[in-house]
Design a protein around this motif. Structure first.
Motif, PDB file in Angstrom:
ATOM      1  N   HIS A 102       0.847  -1.188   0.000  1.00 47.84           N
ATOM      2  CA  HIS A 102       0.000   0.000   0.000  1.00 47.84           C
ATOM      3  C   HIS A 102       0.884   1.241   0.000  1.00 47.84           C
ATOM      4  N   ARG A 103       0.929   1.942  -1.115  1.00 51.18           N
ATOM      5  CA  ARG A 103       1.826   3.099  -1.258  1.00 51.18           C
ATOM      6  C   ARG A 103       1.529   4.236  -0.284  1.00 51.18           C
ATOM      7  N   ARG A 104       0.258   4.444   0.055  1.00 50.45           N
ATOM      8  CA  ARG A 104      -0.106   5.591   0.886  1.00 50.45           C
ATOM      9  C   ARG A 104      -0.092   5.297   2.374  1.00 50.45           C
ATOM     10  N   SER A 105       0.137   4.056   2.763  1.00 49.28           N
ATOM     11  CA  SER A 105       0.148   3.694   4.181  1.00 49.28           C
ATOM     12  C   SER A 105       1.473   3.012   4.498  1.00 49.28           C
TER      13      SER A 105
END
Length: 161
Positions: A102-105
């Motif tokens: 997960h790129r955003r987390s």
């Protein structure tokens, strides 16, 4: 061959069980608050709040995790866990790393100073817990964990965010 003089406890009725489990709640709440205060008393020495201590210990046992996963694991809001992670990061105890899932987390992981800090806290707690009285046995502890686990499962669906 069985010894008939050993009484086998009868299965309690749901009402009897609920009444005894209420006694568990009556002990767990004050115990939690006293432990919380004890950790806070040591915070000036160790520099760790109760929340940061919880984050560090979770990462120690489970390895790198996202903030939302930590919140769910601890039954705490994501926002609160994020504040604790930010506090720990300011102290150099944790760091963010890329999360391939997960790129955003990002994943949060312990740093070497974080490992040292939670190790010192756990050593102090271990020394304190060695003083527990009551002739407790491992089966007593196993039963306690089983009861608390069943009670935890009952409330597992409660949303904390």
């Amino acid at each position: 061959m069985t010894d008939e003089s050993i009484a086998v406890p009868a299965t309690p009725s749901p009402d009897e069980l609920a009444e005894r489990l209420t006694e568990v709640f009556d002990l767990v709440g004050p115990l939690y608050r006293r432990v919380h205060r004890k950790v806070e008393e040591a915070a000036p020495t160790e520099g760790l709040s109760v929340g940061v201590r919880a984050v560090l210990d979770l990462l120690r046992t489970r390895g790198p995790m996202t903030v939302p996963h930590m919140g769910r694991a601890q039954a705490l809001s994501r926002q609160f866990v994020q504040r604790m992670v930010n506090d720990a990061a300011r102290q150099g105890l944790v760091e963010s790393i890329a999360n391939p899932a997960h790129r955003r987390s990002p994943l949060i992981r312990l740093t070497d100073p974080g490992r040292d800090a939670i190790g010192a806290v756990r050593a102090r707690e271990h020394a304190l817990l060695r003083r527990v009285d009551g002739d407790l046995t491992m089966p007593d502890i196993d039963a306690c964990l089983r009861v608390l686990g069943a009670m935890h499962a009952l409330f597992e669906d409660v949303d904390v965010d």
